[in-house]
Design an enzyme around this catalytic site. Structure first.
Site, PDB file in Angstrom:
ATOM      1  N   ALA A  11      23.114  -2.324 -15.540  1.00 35.34           N
ATOM      2  CA  ALA A  11      23.516  -2.489 -16.742  1.00 35.34           C
ATOM      3  C   ALA A  11      23.070  -0.835 -17.510  1.00 35.34           C
ATOM      4  CB  ALA A  11      22.407  -3.500 -17.651  1.00 35.34           C
ATOM      5  N   ARG A  21      31.231   8.661 -22.729  1.00 33.59           N
ATOM      6  CA  ARG A  21      32.980   7.969 -22.810  1.00 33.59           C
ATOM      7  C   ARG A  21      33.560   8.427 -24.282  1.00 33.59           C
ATOM      8  NH1 ARG A  21      32.633   3.647 -19.313  1.00 33.59           N
ATOM      9  NH2 ARG A  21      33.043   3.812 -16.846  1.00 33.59           N
ATOM     10  N   ALA A  40      24.882  -1.143  -5.095  1.00 38.12           N
ATOM     11  CA  ALA A  40      26.019  -2.847  -4.822  1.00 38.12           C
ATOM     12  C   ALA A  40      24.363  -4.047  -4.615  1.00 38.12           C
ATOM     13  CB  ALA A  40      26.333  -2.906  -3.991  1.00 38.12           C
ATOM     14  N   CYS A  42      24.624  -7.044  -4.511  1.00 38.61           N
ATOM     15  CA  CYS A  42      24.854  -8.602  -4.149  1.00 38.61           C
ATOM     16  C   CYS A  42      25.735  -8.229  -3.301  1.00 38.61           C
ATOM     17  CB  CYS A  42      25.924  -9.031  -5.289  1.00 38.61           C
ATOM     18  SG  CYS A  42      25.961  -8.885  -6.856  1.00 38.61           S
ATOM     19  N   VAL A  80       8.097   3.896 -17.158  1.00 36.47           N
ATOM     20  CA  VAL A  80       7.813   3.766 -18.807  1.00 36.47           C
ATOM     21  C   VAL A  80       6.698   3.052 -19.380  1.00 36.47           C
ATOM     22  CG1 VAL A  80       8.582   3.837 -21.165  1.00 36.47           C
ATOM     23  CG2 VAL A  80      10.089   4.495 -19.807  1.00 36.47           C
ATOM     24  N   ASP A 278      19.725  -7.833 -16.832  1.00 34.54           N
ATOM     25  CA  ASP A 278      19.343  -8.947 -15.797  1.00 34.54           C
ATOM     26  C   ASP A 278      18.061  -9.315 -16.835  1.00 34.54           C
ATOM     27  OD1 ASP A 278      20.967  -9.279 -14.490  1.00 34.54           O
ATOM     28  OD2 ASP A 278      19.919  -8.410 -12.666  1.00 34.54           O
ATOM     29  N   ASN A 300      26.798  -5.053 -16.611  1.00 36.75           N
ATOM     30  CA  ASN A 300      27.561  -4.086 -15.877  1.00 36.75           C
ATOM     31  C   ASN A 300      28.237  -4.752 -17.393  1.00 36.75           C
ATOM     32  OD1 ASN A 300      28.766  -2.508 -14.600  1.00 36.75           O
ATOM     33  ND2 ASN A 300      28.018  -4.218 -13.105  1.00 36.75           N
ATOM     34  N   LYS A 356      40.231 -33.491  -3.177  1.00 38.77           N
ATOM     35  CA  LYS A 356      40.182 -33.066  -1.879  1.00 38.77           C
ATOM     36  C   LYS A 356      41.956 -32.705  -1.222  1.00 38.77           C
ATOM     37  CE  LYS A 356      37.255 -32.817   2.784  1.00 38.77           C
ATOM     38  NZ  LYS A 356      37.046 -33.717   3.671  1.00 38.77           N
ATOM     39  N   TYR A 420      53.640 -20.123  -5.829  1.00 35.29           N
ATOM     40  CA  TYR A 420      54.003 -21.221  -5.133  1.00 35.29           C
ATOM     41  C   TYR A 420      54.506 -20.776  -3.959  1.00 35.29           C
ATOM     42  CZ  TYR A 420      56.167 -23.898  -2.144  1.00 35.29           C
ATOM     43  OH  TYR A 420      56.458 -24.786  -0.566  1.00 35.29           O
TER      44      TYR A 420
END
Length: 442
Positions: A11, A21, A40, A42, A80, A278, A300, A356, A420
């Protein structure tokens, strides 16, 4: 304009780069307690297992990168200590030297993330017991495995990380056990989680559900009935909590979930103070109720939105469906929107479909995908879905995410012109049957 960001990773760095930017002149300063500021998270289970071989793939950018590419000043290993919003100053401690400095800001972004929940367990401080929240945790586990060559692992907790680490430890040749206080994969409805449990057992994982962990000793993990599960290494995967201590100390309002309360522009209750990632409370797109769902993708997004609004660009966060996906050995588990239980609690009169169906024709090696979908009975509006299956499960999940986001009805699934070809799907996609089944119950 001097913009200070407390906390980096997903973040904080997203906010900083978005600011750059749109404004080439702003001073952008980030303070982070850790030495790793962009990684990363994850991907950590896959680095531990060896599926991802290079450390640089998990930690691709450092402070030098952000300075050279974006002219963003990142001060690592700086904590901090306090913020005074009245005069817009903050006190910062250099954790290497012990020096304390004072800084100031025009705009402040709090991106302090979350921390792993450490359960109150006797023996949780043993050298073979680990959390997995950051790169230091990851390195600790990796180094321990390389040095000690553990033969058995116990995972306490069955969220995304816990379930992914079952495969990781198994891949490294360990006997693996997972202990859950209630059921496997909390958040998955009762009529679905048994597929995950069965698959874990098929892969040789010892599964303990509705089991209380009492402590950890030389032999392993002590559970409620007094028996011991052998464990050379123990992973505590018992969830995370938002890191809000600093925000609370400066008067930032917390929400009902205990995370920082922000509006759709990532503004807190204090003027010129924003928050993202988070540590914040967000809201569910379907029922507008506040939720705490710490995910890298959301971090993000909220970071980018905070960065834009700090500059006066009016950008709104649209909420989340709570979409999640993870791999359990060779099956994929995904969910989005409201579970059946959540939908009922939210006051919806629901129809439910569980089907299923093969992901592609049998002659092309088709294997099953189990799809549970929840819709509002009167309108047919899709409210949520849970999927467990093989190849193509992620694709069906994303179709359902788009459908729910755009307020589609279950019947609409029958009319989507989905791709398909025998290597990819059946002539009638599994989602077609979900739509047909829910339509019949309207």
């Amino acid at each position: 304009m001097r913009i200070v960001i407390i906390g980096a990773v997903a973040a904080g760095t997203s906010a900083a780069t978005e600011i750059r930017r749109n404004n080439k002149e702003a001073e952008i300063i980030i303070y982070d307690k850790d030495g790793y500021i962009s990684y990363a998270g994850c991907g950590m289970p896959f680095y531990i297992s060896g599926e991802v071989e290079n450390f640089s793939d998990v930690v691709p950018r450092d402070a030098k990168f952000f300075k050279e590419k974006h002219n963003i000043e990142i001060n690592i290993v700086h904590e901090v200590l306090s913020v005074n919003p009245d005069n817009k100053t903050l006190k910062v401690k250099n954790l290497l030297t012990g020096d304390i400095l004072e800084d100031s800001y025009d705009k402040l972004i709090i991106s302090t993330g979350a921390f792993s929940v450490m359960p109150d367990l006797k023996g949780s401080d043993r050298e073979n017991v680990f959390l997995l929240r950051n790169i230091n945790d990851m390195n600790g586990i990796k180094n321990f495995i390389e040095a000690k060559k553990p033969k058995s692992a116990v995972i306490i907790g069955s969220g995304f990380i816990g379930l992914e680490m079952c495969e990781g430890f198994k891949h490294l040749g360990m006997d693996v056990s997972i202990v859950a206080r209630s059921k496997i994969a909390k958040g998955i409805d009762n009529d679905m989680y048994s597929y995950i449990e069965e698959h874990l057992k098929e892969k040789g994982v010892n599964v303990y559900t509705n089991t209380k962990t009492m402590g950890i000793n030389d032999q392993g993990v002590v559970i409620g009935d007094g028996s011991i599960i052998k464990a050379d290494i123990v992973l505590l995967a018992t969830g995370v909590k938002p890191n809000t201590a600093l925000a609370k100390s400066m008067g930032v309002e917390l929400g009902v979930t205990g995370a920082i309360k922000v509006d759709k522009h990532m503004r807190t209750n204090i003027e010129d103070v924003y928050s993202c990632g988070d540590c914040i409370e967000i809201f569910n797109t379907i029922n507008d109720k506040p939720v705490y769902r710490p995910l890298g993708s959301t971090a993000n997004k909220t970071g980018t939105i905070a960065g834009r609004n700090v500059l006066g660009i009016n950008d709104e966060f649209k909420g989340v469906l709570g979409t999640g996906i993870f791999r359990v050995f060779d099956i994929t588990v995904g969910m989005t929107g409201l579970s059946e239980e959540e939908a009922v609690k939210s006051g919806y009169n629901v129809s439910v479909s569980i089907d299923k169906k093969p992901n592609k024709p049998e002659y092309m090696g088709g294997r099953p995908i189990v799809i549970k979908a929840v819709a509002e009975k009167e309108s047919g509006r899709l409210l949520g879905a849970q999927l467990i299956g093989y190849e193509g499960t992620d694709r069906r999940l994303d179709v359902l995410v788009a459908a729910i986001t755009l307020n589609a009805s279950a019947e609409d699934l029958m009319h989507f012109d989905l791709a398909y070809s025998p290597p990819y799907s059946t002539p009638r996609d599994p989602l077609y049957y979900t739509g047909a089944k829910l339509r019949a119950k309207k």
